[in-house]
Design a protein around this motif. Structure first.
Motif, PDB file in Angstrom:
ATOM      1  N   LEU A 116      -8.937  72.538  47.856  1.00  0.00           N
ATOM      2  CA  LEU A 116      -8.278  73.856  47.722  1.00  0.00           C
ATOM      3  C   LEU A 116      -9.302  75.070  48.111  1.00  0.00           C
ATOM      4  O   LEU A 116     -10.678  74.795  47.874  1.00  0.00           O
ATOM      5  N   HIS A 117      -8.768  76.020  48.650  1.00  0.00           N
ATOM      6  CA  HIS A 117      -9.511  77.031  49.139  1.00  0.00           C
ATOM      7  C   HIS A 117      -9.406  78.367  47.900  1.00  0.00           C
ATOM      8  O   HIS A 117      -8.267  78.508  47.336  1.00  0.00           O
ATOM      9  N   LEU A 150      -8.376  81.846  46.873  1.00  0.00           N
ATOM     10  CA  LEU A 150      -7.303  82.857  47.245  1.00  0.00           C
ATOM     11  C   LEU A 150      -7.994  84.016  47.889  1.00  0.00           C
ATOM     12  O   LEU A 150      -7.698  84.815  48.636  1.00  0.00           O
ATOM     13  N   ASN A 151      -9.278  84.498  46.996  1.00  0.00           N
ATOM     14  CA  ASN A 151      -9.869  85.749  47.589  1.00  0.00           C
ATOM     15  C   ASN A 151     -11.037  85.609  48.556  1.00  0.00           C
ATOM     16  O   ASN A 151     -11.561  86.492  48.870  1.00  0.00           O
ATOM     17  N   VAL A 181     -10.462  84.201  51.397  1.00  0.00           N
ATOM     18  CA  VAL A 181     -10.154  84.312  52.802  1.00  0.00           C
ATOM     19  C   VAL A 181      -9.475  85.583  53.185  1.00  0.00           C
ATOM     20  O   VAL A 181      -8.595  86.321  52.231  1.00  0.00           O
ATOM     21  N   THR A 201      -7.275  86.205  55.811  1.00  0.00           N
ATOM     22  CA  THR A 201      -5.885  86.178  56.065  1.00  0.00           C
ATOM     23  C   THR A 201      -5.204  84.938  55.781  1.00  0.00           C
ATOM     24  O   THR A 201      -5.933  83.806  55.679  1.00  0.00           O
ATOM     25  N   ALA A 202      -3.813  84.790  55.363  1.00  0.00           N
ATOM     26  CA  ALA A 202      -3.374  83.707  55.154  1.00  0.00           C
ATOM     27  C   ALA A 202      -2.409  83.282  56.225  1.00  0.00           C
ATOM     28  O   ALA A 202      -1.385  82.181  56.057  1.00  0.00           O
TER      29      ALA A 202
END
Lengths: 324, 324
Positions: free
Chosen positions: A313-314, A316-317, A319, A321-322
């Protein structure tokens, strides 16, 4: 948490539950590398692959050192490999001289080969298919005397870069000739990435029909992007032995920039996600693949080694852009 | 000689005989390009794709020019596209303002989108899934007034890079909500390449069961190497609409070096070889893909554009080695 667990119990019904992988990166992958790779690096690569769970590896080739200088250290590589885990170590053997060298170096099994198309066979070994089969007979004799198994490979089994489509009958005839010599472990090689799902289906069925004693292995290249689709088609035909190369090592001599062998990690990832056991630890294999990439100093074609397993998992904060 | 003809008549029986392809390269592929691509280049790309036989193209996005500066020329691109061949031109529309712009620019259909996972939806559009659905209602109203069709996309439909596995129930609920708003053309997006054959099978079957009126499209990424295997699994479930990107344009924002969208040429190659009609001319498409690569100045992930179709034969005397 098991990163490689398939979701639920929704394995497509026709797929086998367990397969054997043959790792060919140390031979098929490295043979075309122009830059010399130290013997110790080769040994580390093979031992890393064994640690990751691979139990059948084509580790080198007892060809003429002039023809393939990169593999001139065949005996030294073999001597350095960890034999404690019971991995089956095989090597390509083109002729009687190679067979003698392979036997005295202590190989577990010799791999003989020829092409299903005359022009490719001539280009590769400067012989007709018939002459190559005569040579196989000599190798089998040497191997049998030394109590060493022989596996048979058929190159250009799905198409020839010089001739185009290769008749299925010729492939089956060679497999039949192999079996008549006692070689029942037979690999169909997709030398330049010409295999497609319908051709895989056709060839596997014909082989089952005409050479029922054959234990079929499939060796695909990803040259046209469909290597893993061909594996999937092979799985659906009940094939349980596949050859692949760590990181996708090894290119295509006919198409600059095109990829060659399918990538072992990508294959293991797919198998894991389909609930099919291979005995290989994906995370460990990815680590070996990254080491191979570093040792070779060139970006390899493998995808999972770049992206990681699907449940890595990555944050959320982390990256920007999603989109995607 | 037809280079793309499948061998014989040995199409695997469960596959459909014809599919529709949705080309998303001009939108999904180009949106992340940092370097400005001139409007004329974008128009040439779309027109080249139409010439190659593509008849459904997602050509741009009517998002805020600040959010996606690369697509700020949405209306100009649309104005320059050849409409004579009857290709359906669609654009991504994130909100009512975008819908108004898209309608006055003359789009054929609007594509609304939201994510099946809350965290990805929040990261992407800073709203909850519920709020996004409310926004979709506004867009549908504007589109209906302008007599324009609406397609629905569901991002992270096969997994979320922040949350991991995405429950199939949530995906189906969104599809159900889309259908209740009159949106029956529904695309499942594999935003970061987490789809696998069993998950594809599970989701397609669930959608068929709960939203039988849905015309399903599948949009895969090749981030972990199994994009075309997922297409193959979708074909075996009877899906006949797939989204892909010329040359594999568009990356993955989460994994440096990893690929993004599956490549249209590689998909067309696979379809051709399986005897499945797509209406696309592979050789022309390869030419467009190579032009796109030149325009972007970066090697694209497509394989067939490098290797050529499988029956593009090589001169026996022009290669130095036949090993492989």
């Amino acid at each position: 948490m098991d990163q490689t667990r398939a979701i639920g119990d929704i394995r497509p019904t026709p797929l086998p539950s367990r397969v054997s992988l043959v790792e060919v990166g140390p031979r098929d992958g490295l043979q075309a590398e122009a830059e010399w790779i130290p013997t110790a690096t080769k040994i580390d690569l093979v031992n890393g692959l064994i640690d990751a769970g691979l139990r059948h590896l084509e580790v080198t080739s007892f060809v003429s050192p002039r023809a393939v200088p990169q593999l001139r250290d065949a005996a030294e590589v073999l001597a350095g490999i960890d034999r404690s885990k019971g991995a089956v170590l095989t090597a390509l053997v083109p002729n009687a001289k190679g067979a003698e060298r392979a036997a005295s170096a202590g190989i577990d099994a010799m791999v003989v080969f020829l092409s299903a198309s005359e022009s490719h066979n001539a280009k590769n070994v400067n012989r007709s298919v018939r002459e190559s089969l005569d040579g196989v007979r000599d190798i089998v004799r040497i191997a049998t005397d030394a109590n060493i198994a022989v596996f048979g490979a058929i190159a250009t089994a799905f198409g020839c870069p010089f001739e185009g489509n290769v008749p299925v009958g010729g492939v089956v005839d060679i497999a039949r000739a192999y079996a008549d010599l006692g070689i029942t472990s037979i690999s169909l090689g997709d030398t330049t990435g010409m295999a497609t799902p319908p051709i895989v289906q056709e060839r596997v069925r014909a082989l089952r029909d005409r050479v029922p004693e054959a234990d079929i292995a499939l060796h695909f290249h990803n040259t046209r992007g469909v290597g893993l689709v061909c594996i999937y088609a092979g799985l659906q035909e009940g094939v349980t032995r596949f050859e692949s190369s760590v990181g996708g090592l090894g290119g295509c001599p006919f198409a600059p920039g095109a990829t060659g062998n399918i990538c072992t990690e990508d294959l293991v990832y797919m198998l894991d996600e389909c609930g099919i056991e291979s005995g290989v630890d994906l995370q460990r294999l990815i680590a070996v693949s990254r080491q191979a990439e570093a040792a070779i100093g060139r970006t390899l074609a493998g995808q999972v080694m770049k992206a990681g397993p699907r449940l890595e998992l990555h944050d959320l904060n982390a990256v920007s852009t999603a989109c995607g």
